[in-house]
Motif scaffolding. Structure first.
Motif, mmCIF file in Angstrom:
data_model
loop_
_atom_site.group_PDB
_atom_site.id
_atom_site.type_symbol
_atom_site.label_atom_id
_atom_site.label_comp_id
_atom_site.label_asym_id
_atom_site.label_seq_id
_atom_site.Cartn_x
_atom_site.Cartn_y
_atom_site.Cartn_z
ATOM 1 N N TRP A 29 65.866 113.332 102.991
ATOM 2 C CA TRP A 29 66.667 112.332 103.076
ATOM 3 C C TRP A 29 67.785 112.616 104.227
ATOM 4 C CZ3 TRP A 29 64.098 109.549 100.363
ATOM 5 C CH2 TRP A 29 63.519 109.757 98.993
ATOM 6 N N ASN A 30 68.087 113.780 104.715
ATOM 7 C CA ASN A 30 68.904 114.153 105.841
ATOM 8 C C ASN A 30 68.391 113.871 107.142
ATOM 9 O OD1 ASN A 30 70.858 114.193 103.510
ATOM 10 N ND2 ASN A 30 70.826 116.404 103.428
ATOM 11 N N TYR A 31 69.307 113.450 107.979
ATOM 12 C CA TYR A 31 69.108 113.444 109.686
ATOM 13 C C TYR A 31 69.992 114.415 110.175
ATOM 14 C CZ TYR A 31 68.703 111.989 114.165
ATOM 15 O OH TYR A 31 68.519 111.947 115.740
ATOM 16 N N LEU A 32 69.429 115.536 110.401
ATOM 17 C CA LEU A 32 70.366 116.783 110.783
ATOM 18 C C LEU A 32 69.731 117.542 112.104
ATOM 19 C CD1 LEU A 32 71.256 118.428 107.413
ATOM 20 C CD2 LEU A 32 72.898 117.420 109.009
ATOM 21 N N PRO A 33 69.650 116.748 113.041
ATOM 22 C CA PRO A 33 69.005 117.464 114.106
ATOM 23 C C PRO A 33 70.249 118.448 114.697
ATOM 24 C CG PRO A 33 70.059 115.287 114.782
ATOM 25 C CD PRO A 33 70.394 115.344 113.412
ATOM 26 N N ALA A 34 69.440 119.750 115.161
ATOM 27 C CA ALA A 34 70.576 120.644 115.389
ATOM 28 C C ALA A 34 71.249 120.557 116.708
ATOM 29 C CB ALA A 34 69.508 121.955 115.964
ATOM 30 N N ASP A 35 71.071 119.786 117.461
ATOM 31 C CA ASP A 35 71.984 119.397 118.745
ATOM 32 C C ASP A 35 73.028 118.477 118.086
ATOM 33 O OD1 ASP A 35 70.084 117.226 118.297
ATOM 34 O OD2 ASP A 35 70.155 116.805 120.475
ATOM 35 N N GLY A 36 72.669 117.442 117.182
ATOM 36 C CA GLY A 36 74.059 116.961 116.516
ATOM 37 C C GLY A 36 74.738 117.703 115.807
ATOM 38 N N VAL A 37 74.307 118.542 115.067
ATOM 39 C CA VAL A 37 75.149 119.574 114.278
ATOM 40 C C VAL A 37 75.988 120.351 115.231
ATOM 41 C CG1 VAL A 37 75.143 121.512 112.737
ATOM 42 C CG2 VAL A 37 73.497 119.462 112.348
ATOM 43 N N ASP A 38 75.316 121.000 116.054
ATOM 44 C CA ASP A 38 76.168 121.734 117.275
ATOM 45 C C ASP A 38 77.193 121.109 117.861
ATOM 46 O OD1 ASP A 38 76.586 124.224 118.762
ATOM 47 O OD2 ASP A 38 75.614 123.007 120.551
ATOM 48 N N LEU A 39 76.726 119.515 118.184
ATOM 49 C CA LEU A 39 78.076 118.875 118.977
ATOM 50 C C LEU A 39 79.070 118.470 117.699
ATOM 51 C CD1 LEU A 39 79.022 116.816 121.202
ATOM 52 C CD2 LEU A 39 77.627 115.082 120.165
ATOM 53 N N THR A 40 78.943 118.269 116.627
ATOM 54 C CA THR A 40 79.854 117.991 115.592
ATOM 55 C C THR A 40 80.702 119.075 115.347
ATOM 56 O OG1 THR A 40 78.551 116.134 114.248
ATOM 57 C CG2 THR A 40 80.277 117.058 113.309
ATOM 58 N N LEU A 41 80.027 120.249 115.450
ATOM 59 C CA LEU A 41 80.813 121.477 115.332
ATOM 60 C C LEU A 41 81.851 121.978 116.562
ATOM 61 C CD1 LEU A 41 78.246 123.617 113.304
ATOM 62 C CD2 LEU A 41 80.368 122.603 112.403
ATOM 63 N N GLN A 42 81.338 121.304 117.599
ATOM 64 C CA GLN A 42 82.140 121.698 118.889
ATOM 65 C C GLN A 42 83.363 120.692 118.556
ATOM 66 O OE1 GLN A 42 79.784 120.862 122.458
ATOM 67 N NE2 GLN A 42 78.125 122.288 121.711
ATOM 68 N N GLN A 43 83.127 119.545 118.397
ATOM 69 C CA GLN A 43 84.154 118.572 117.998
ATOM 70 C C GLN A 43 85.104 118.957 116.715
ATOM 71 O OE1 GLN A 43 81.555 115.108 117.148
ATOM 72 N NE2 GLN A 43 81.873 114.267 118.965
ATOM 73 N N LEU A 44 84.697 119.945 116.000
ATOM 74 C CA LEU A 44 85.479 120.559 114.895
ATOM 75 C C LEU A 44 86.303 121.450 115.555
ATOM 76 C CD1 LEU A 44 86.407 121.173 111.944
ATOM 77 C CD2 LEU A 44 84.585 122.791 111.929
ATOM 78 N N ALA A 45 85.744 122.459 116.638
ATOM 79 C CA ALA A 45 86.563 123.440 117.130
ATOM 80 C C ALA A 45 87.685 122.775 118.207
ATOM 81 C CB ALA A 45 85.579 124.282 118.124
ATOM 82 N N ALA A 46 87.270 121.642 118.694
ATOM 83 C CA ALA A 46 88.226 120.910 119.558
ATOM 84 C C ALA A 46 89.358 120.129 118.839
ATOM 85 C CB ALA A 46 87.396 119.971 120.481
ATOM 86 N N GLY A 47 89.009 119.785 117.644
ATOM 87 C CA GLY A 47 89.970 119.232 116.819
ATOM 88 C C GLY A 47 89.938 117.702 116.598
#
Length: 168
Positions: A29-47
């Protein structure tokens, strides 16, 4: 049972969050591409993305990643400005913590956090047939707003995405 602590995620949490998401998030059921997860976590780190996580005795149990974002403007109530809308980007609870209400508790905490930041609306999307996610959202006061064909992100079942939302 030891208490479950909830706190905002920081850049220092990104490696553990990535491991949790990629280990416990993938299913039909989940769409979790590794590059998308990585980008979202980069955005978390950037605030630019926020996260609320749940821990018990230092063990990560779940994460909700969200942002002030008007992802589905057609569903946003007319009296809520676009810059007062939130979007739930990702929700993952460890398999051994699933079904215990942790997801809905985290989601309610996300709603509280966005409300405290002046938001009046939040929406989220999920696979139309993801009953676990549907239950979590329902318990947190979300209503289904509509569904659409989404074969690029949904490869199983109905291949549709359902948008859900609630006022804050």
């Amino acid at each position: 049972m030891t208490a479950i602590d909830m706190r905002f995620a920081t850049a220092a949490d990104c490696a553990a969050l990535q491991q949790l998401i990629l280990e416990h998030g993938p299913n039909d059921w989940n769409y979790l591409p590794a590059d998308g997860v990585d980008l979202t976590l980069q955005q978390l780190a950037a605030g630019t993305v926020q996260g609320l996580l749940a821990e018990q005795e230092g063990r990560l149990l779940g994460i909700m990643l969200f942002a002030v974002s008007d992802r589905y403007p057609a569903y946003r109530p007319a009296d809520v400005a676009a810059d007062r809308a939130g979007f739930l980007i990702e929700a993952v609870v460890s398999r051994d913590s699933a079904g215990l209400g942790l997801g809905s508790r985290l989601l309610l905490a996300v709603c509280d956090a966005l409300r405290a930041q002046g938001c009046g609306w939040i929406c989220a999307d999920r696979h139309q047939q993801n009953t676990g996610s549907a239950g979590m959202m329902r318990k947190a006061g979300f209503a289904e707003l509509g569904s659409y064909d989404d074969p690029a992100h949904r490869w199983s079942g109905s291949r549709q995405t359902t948008v859900c939302g609630r006022r804050l």
